[in-house]
Design an enzyme around this catalytic site. Structure first.
Site, PDB file in Angstrom:
ATOM      1  N   GLY A 183       0.922  -1.076  -0.049  1.00 61.21           N
ATOM      2  CA  GLY A 183       0.188   0.205  -0.062  1.00 61.21           C
ATOM      3  C   GLY A 183       1.044   1.294   0.146  1.00 61.21           C
TER       4      GLY A 183
ATOM      5  N   GLN B 238       2.852  10.036   1.892  1.00 59.04           N
ATOM      6  CA  GLN B 238       4.161   9.266   1.835  1.00 59.04           C
ATOM      7  C   GLN B 238       5.255   9.990   0.834  1.00 59.04           C
ATOM      8  OE1 GLN B 238       2.572   5.338   2.233  1.00 59.04           O
ATOM      9  NE2 GLN B 238       4.353   5.172   3.411  1.00 59.04           N
TER      10      GLN B 238
ATOM     11  N   CYS C  51       5.890  -0.374   7.649  1.00 64.26           N
ATOM     12  CA  CYS C  51       5.375   0.931   7.051  1.00 64.26           C
ATOM     13  C   CYS C  51       6.667   1.226   6.168  1.00 64.26           C
ATOM     14  CB  CYS C  51       5.026   1.956   7.882  1.00 64.26           C
ATOM     15  SG  CYS C  51       4.580   3.576   6.993  1.00 64.26           S
ATOM     16  N   LEU C  52       6.474   1.816   4.812  1.00 71.43           N
ATOM     17  CA  LEU C  52       7.553   2.304   4.120  1.00 71.43           C
ATOM     18  C   LEU C  52       8.155   3.344   4.538  1.00 71.43           C
ATOM     19  CD1 LEU C  52       6.066   1.534   0.520  1.00 71.43           C
ATOM     20  CD2 LEU C  52       7.788   0.008   1.765  1.00 71.43           C
TER      21      LEU C  52
ATOM     22  N   HIS D 276      -4.602   1.428   7.558  1.00 71.56           N
ATOM     23  CA  HIS D 276      -3.002   1.966   7.603  1.00 71.56           C
ATOM     24  C   HIS D 276      -2.881   3.337   6.789  1.00 71.56           C
ATOM     25  CE1 HIS D 276       1.413   1.316   7.899  1.00 71.56           C
ATOM     26  NE2 HIS D 276       1.432   2.081   6.957  1.00 71.56           N
ATOM     27  N   GLU D 277      -3.550   3.038   5.493  1.00 72.34           N
ATOM     28  CA  GLU D 277      -3.277   3.971   4.410  1.00 72.34           C
ATOM     29  C   GLU D 277      -4.158   5.309   4.882  1.00 72.34           C
ATOM     30  OE1 GLU D 277      -0.742   3.716   2.871  1.00 72.34           O
ATOM     31  OE2 GLU D 277      -0.797   1.385   2.892  1.00 72.34           O
TER      32      GLU D 277
ATOM     33  N   HIS E 206      -2.402   7.404   7.197  1.00 71.51           N
ATOM     34  CA  HIS E 206      -1.450   8.458   6.553  1.00 71.51           C
ATOM     35  C   HIS E 206      -2.151   9.935   6.011  1.00 71.51           C
ATOM     36  CE1 HIS E 206       2.336   6.090   6.467  1.00 71.51           C
ATOM     37  NE2 HIS E 206       1.877   5.023   5.879  1.00 71.51           N
TER      38      HIS E 206
END
Ligand code: GNR
Ligand code: NI
Length: 167
Positions: A46, A51, A91-92, A133-134, A137
């Site tokens: 994702g 991000q 998480c990236l 999660h997204e 963000h």
């Protein structure tokens, strides 16, 4: 297409609240394609626009094994949520760390798709977790905000040190 730079915690820009998208135009389609390419290359399941320093309500997700089922969600809203599930999340924007996080197991959500059409869908398991999660963000919220401040500060310190070494 292009690979975009992924911001890393504790970059203050990750705290920006994303704005709703008024028109799903060519610019949004281009952002979506670049985000998908960036996510596949990372690799991740994702990616939220926040991000990559684009502060619009846009997320891309692909939890398929072959990376052939991309999902694009614009202006997503959760309208029903039930059950709880704990997942080891990564998480990236927090590379090298994974933490158990409790989220809703089943959700119903509304969004616009990449064609600008309204969709209303149900999601469960990893897809439901990933959407949550997204969506966090897009509100400037990170996975580490769900853990203890002691752990969060430790991760912050270690990532800052690592970022300085790579600078
Ligand atoms: O690649 C990712 N894996 C992942 C695993 C468990 C729960 C959430 C995620 S999302 C993450 C990519 C990312 O940082 N998205 O914002
Ligand atoms: Ni993330």
């Amino acid at each position: 297409m292009a690979i975009l730079n992924i911001l890393e915690f504790p970059d203050a820009r990750l705290r920006t609240v994303a704005k709703p998208i008024k028109n799903v135009d060519e610019r949004i389609v281009k952002y979506s394609k670049d985000m998908l390419e960036t996510m596949y290359e990372a690799p991740g399941i994702g990616l939220a626009a926040t991000q990559v320093n684009i502060h619009l309500q846009l997320i891309v997700i692909d939890i398929s094994d072959q990376k052939t089922k991309p999902i694009f969600l614009i202006n997503p809203v959760i309208i029903k949520a039930e059950g709880k599930v704990e997942t080891s999340e990564g998480c990236l924007s927090i590379p090298g760390y994974s933490e158990p996080i409790i989220r809703y197991e089943n959700i119903e959500y509304e969004a616009l798709n990449i064609s600008g059409r309204e969709i209303r869908e149900e999601a469960t398991g990893l897809l439901a977790v990933c959407i949550q999660h997204e969506m966090d963000h897009l509100q400037g919220k990170l996975m580490v905000d769900h853990i203890s401040s002691t752990k969060r500060q430790l991760i912050r310190k270690k990532l800052l040190k690592q970022q300085k070494q790579h600078a």
